[in-house]
Design a protein around this motif. Structure first.
Motif, PDB file in Angstrom:
ATOM      1  N   GLU A 288      12.342  11.330  -7.345  1.00  0.00           N
ATOM      2  CA  GLU A 288      13.660  10.686  -7.412  1.00  0.00           C
ATOM      3  C   GLU A 288      14.688  11.428  -6.559  1.00  0.00           C
ATOM      4  N   SER A 289      14.543  12.743  -6.406  1.00  0.00           N
ATOM      5  CA  SER A 289      15.434  13.497  -5.513  1.00  0.00           C
ATOM      6  C   SER A 289      15.154  13.140  -4.058  1.00  0.00           C
ATOM      7  N   LEU A 290      13.882  13.042  -3.707  1.00  0.00           N
ATOM      8  CA  LEU A 290      13.525  12.683  -2.331  1.00  0.00           C
ATOM      9  C   LEU A 290      14.029  11.288  -1.977  1.00  0.00           C
ATOM     10  N   LEU A 291      14.041  10.387  -2.940  1.00  0.00           N
ATOM     11  CA  LEU A 291      14.512   9.023  -2.693  1.00  0.00           C
ATOM     12  C   LEU A 291      16.011   8.976  -2.410  1.00  0.00           C
ATOM     13  N   ARG A 292      16.724  10.049  -2.680  1.00  0.00           N
ATOM     14  CA  ARG A 292      18.166  10.116  -2.369  1.00  0.00           C
ATOM     15  C   ARG A 292      18.427  10.584  -0.942  1.00  0.00           C
ATOM     16  N   PHE A 293      17.411  11.118  -0.261  1.00  0.00           N
ATOM     17  CA  PHE A 293      17.581  11.585   1.114  1.00  0.00           C
ATOM     18  C   PHE A 293      17.792  10.361   2.016  1.00  0.00           C
ATOM     19  N   ASN A 294      18.812  10.420   2.862  1.00  0.00           N
ATOM     20  CA  ASN A 294      19.128   9.281   3.722  1.00  0.00           C
ATOM     21  C   ASN A 294      17.957   8.890   4.617  1.00  0.00           C
ATOM     22  N   THR A 295      17.245   9.864   5.149  1.00  0.00           N
ATOM     23  CA  THR A 295      16.143   9.526   6.053  1.00  0.00           C
ATOM     24  C   THR A 295      14.945   8.933   5.322  1.00  0.00           C
ATOM     25  N   ILE A 296      14.839   9.161   4.033  1.00  0.00           N
ATOM     26  CA  ILE A 296      13.810   8.489   3.234  1.00  0.00           C
ATOM     27  C   ILE A 296      14.304   7.082   2.883  1.00  0.00           C
ATOM     28  N   LYS A 297      15.586   6.983   2.506  1.00  0.00           N
ATOM     29  CA  LYS A 297      16.158   5.678   2.143  1.00  0.00           C
ATOM     30  C   LYS A 297      16.079   4.673   3.292  1.00  0.00           C
ATOM     31  N   GLN A 298      16.065   5.163   4.535  1.00  0.00           N
ATOM     32  CA  GLN A 298      15.945   4.269   5.684  1.00  0.00           C
ATOM     33  C   GLN A 298      14.608   3.540   5.686  1.00  0.00           C
ATOM     34  N   HIS A 299      13.600   4.139   5.064  1.00  0.00           N
ATOM     35  CA  HIS A 299      12.249   3.574   5.094  1.00  0.00           C
ATOM     36  C   HIS A 299      11.832   2.932   3.775  1.00  0.00           C
TER      37      HIS A 299
ATOM     38  N   ALA B 199       6.650  14.342  -9.098  1.00  0.00           N
ATOM     39  CA  ALA B 199       7.120  15.471  -8.291  1.00  0.00           C
ATOM     40  C   ALA B 199       6.083  15.804  -7.222  1.00  0.00           C
ATOM     41  N   ILE B 200       6.584  16.425  -6.144  1.00  0.00           N
ATOM     42  CA  ILE B 200       5.742  16.806  -5.007  1.00  0.00           C
ATOM     43  C   ILE B 200       6.043  18.260  -4.678  1.00  0.00           C
ATOM     44  N   GLY B 201       4.988  19.017  -4.425  1.00  0.00           N
ATOM     45  CA  GLY B 201       5.145  20.425  -4.050  1.00  0.00           C
ATOM     46  C   GLY B 201       4.279  20.782  -2.868  1.00  0.00           C
ATOM     47  N   ARG B 202       4.489  21.972  -2.352  1.00  0.00           N
ATOM     48  CA  ARG B 202       3.653  22.466  -1.241  1.00  0.00           C
ATOM     49  C   ARG B 202       2.383  23.074  -1.797  1.00  0.00           C
ATOM     50  N   VAL B 203       1.318  23.014  -1.007  1.00  0.00           N
ATOM     51  CA  VAL B 203       0.038  23.609  -1.408  1.00  0.00           C
ATOM     52  C   VAL B 203       0.158  25.117  -1.293  1.00  0.00           C
TER      53      VAL B 203
ATOM     54  N   ASP C 145      11.189   2.898  -2.853  1.00  0.00           N
ATOM     55  CA  ASP C 145      10.097   2.771  -3.812  1.00  0.00           C
ATOM     56  C   ASP C 145       9.380   4.109  -3.990  1.00  0.00           C
ATOM     57  N   ALA C 146       9.353   4.603  -5.211  1.00  0.00           N
ATOM     58  CA  ALA C 146       8.693   5.880  -5.502  1.00  0.00           C
ATOM     59  C   ALA C 146       7.206   5.831  -5.171  1.00  0.00           C
ATOM     60  N   ALA C 147       6.571   4.682  -5.339  1.00  0.00           N
ATOM     61  CA  ALA C 147       5.140   4.556  -5.050  1.00  0.00           C
ATOM     62  C   ALA C 147       4.845   4.811  -3.577  1.00  0.00           C
ATOM     63  N   VAL C 148       5.754   4.432  -2.698  1.00  0.00           N
ATOM     64  CA  VAL C 148       5.570   4.665  -1.265  1.00  0.00           C
ATOM     65  C   VAL C 148       5.643   6.160  -0.970  1.00  0.00           C
ATOM     66  N   VAL C 149       6.585   6.849  -1.577  1.00  0.00           N
ATOM     67  CA  VAL C 149       6.727   8.300  -1.367  1.00  0.00           C
ATOM     68  C   VAL C 149       5.489   9.024  -1.894  1.00  0.00           C
ATOM     69  N   VAL C 150       5.007   8.637  -3.055  1.00  0.00           N
ATOM     70  CA  VAL C 150       3.818   9.265  -3.635  1.00  0.00           C
ATOM     71  C   VAL C 150       2.595   9.000  -2.752  1.00  0.00           C
TER      72      VAL C 150
ATOM     73  N   VAL D 108       6.716  -2.025 -13.215  1.00  0.00           N
ATOM     74  CA  VAL D 108       5.366  -1.552 -12.927  1.00  0.00           C
ATOM     75  C   VAL D 108       5.433  -0.044 -12.773  1.00  0.00           C
ATOM     76  N   PRO D 109       4.694   0.714 -13.583  1.00  0.00           N
ATOM     77  CA  PRO D 109       4.680   2.164 -13.431  1.00  0.00           C
ATOM     78  C   PRO D 109       4.166   2.555 -12.052  1.00  0.00           C
ATOM     79  N   VAL D 110       4.629   3.710 -11.548  1.00  0.00           N
ATOM     80  CA  VAL D 110       4.246   4.176 -10.214  1.00  0.00           C
ATOM     81  C   VAL D 110       2.737   4.258 -10.072  1.00  0.00           C
ATOM     82  N   ALA D 111       2.045   4.757 -11.068  1.00  0.00           N
ATOM     83  CA  ALA D 111       0.601   4.944 -10.981  1.00  0.00           C
ATOM     84  C   ALA D 111      -0.146   3.627 -10.818  1.00  0.00           C
ATOM     85  N   GLU D 112       0.437   2.520 -11.282  1.00  0.00           N
ATOM     86  CA  GLU D 112      -0.240   1.239 -11.216  1.00  0.00           C
ATOM     87  C   GLU D 112       0.211   0.384 -10.036  1.00  0.00           C
ATOM     88  N   ALA D 113       1.195   0.845  -9.270  1.00  0.00           N
ATOM     89  CA  ALA D 113       1.709   0.053  -8.163  1.00  0.00           C
ATOM     90  C   ALA D 113       0.656  -0.056  -7.057  1.00  0.00           C
ATOM     91  N   THR D 114       0.613  -1.207  -6.432  1.00  0.00           N
ATOM     92  CA  THR D 114      -0.329  -1.426  -5.347  1.00  0.00           C
ATOM     93  C   THR D 114       0.445  -1.480  -4.046  1.00  0.00           C
TER      94      THR D 114
END
Length: 107
Positions: A66-77, A103-107, A80-85, A10-16
């Motif tokens: 995908e880089s953020l998903l490698r962070f240990n404190t993110i992996k604890q939770h 990708a995610i950036g600062r405003v 799933d890329a859809a959750v991070v997005v 399931v692509p990230v954009a379509e995940a529920t």
């Protein structure tokens, strides 16, 4: 039916994202993203600063999900890329998600 036949991507954009566990994971990841992209952390954290200062390629000044998903404190939770997005979208006053949600950036 074999295991391979049952797999569906399931692509990230379509995940529920609606389950209570997922909602809790999103809230936890919101807190982590708020910290990772904060001014104080960007000043101290060489790795995240390097990613945000990168001005080459399609996702300049952004961190790949995908880089953020490698962070240990993110992996604890979540893994799933859809959750991070979804978490980043909750912080729309501080963060921006790329159009393709990779990708995610600062405003």
């Amino acid at each position: 039916m074999t295991t391979e036949e049952a797999k569906v991507e399931v692509p990230v954009a379509e995940a529920t994202v609606t389950t209570p566990a997922t909602t809790e994971a999103i809230d936890d990841v919101v807190e982590r993203l708020r910290f990772f992209f904060s001014d104080a952390n960007v000043r101290q954290d060489y790795f995240i600063r390097k990613l945000l200062l990168n001005d080459h390629g399609e996702y300049s000044h952004q961190v790949l999900v995908e880089s953020l998903l490698r962070f240990n404190t993110i992996k604890q939770h979540t893994t799933d890329a859809a959750v991070v997005v979804a978490a980043a979208k909750k912080l729309s006053d501080k963060l921006v998600v790329s159009d393709d949600e990779k990708a995610i950036g600062r405003v």
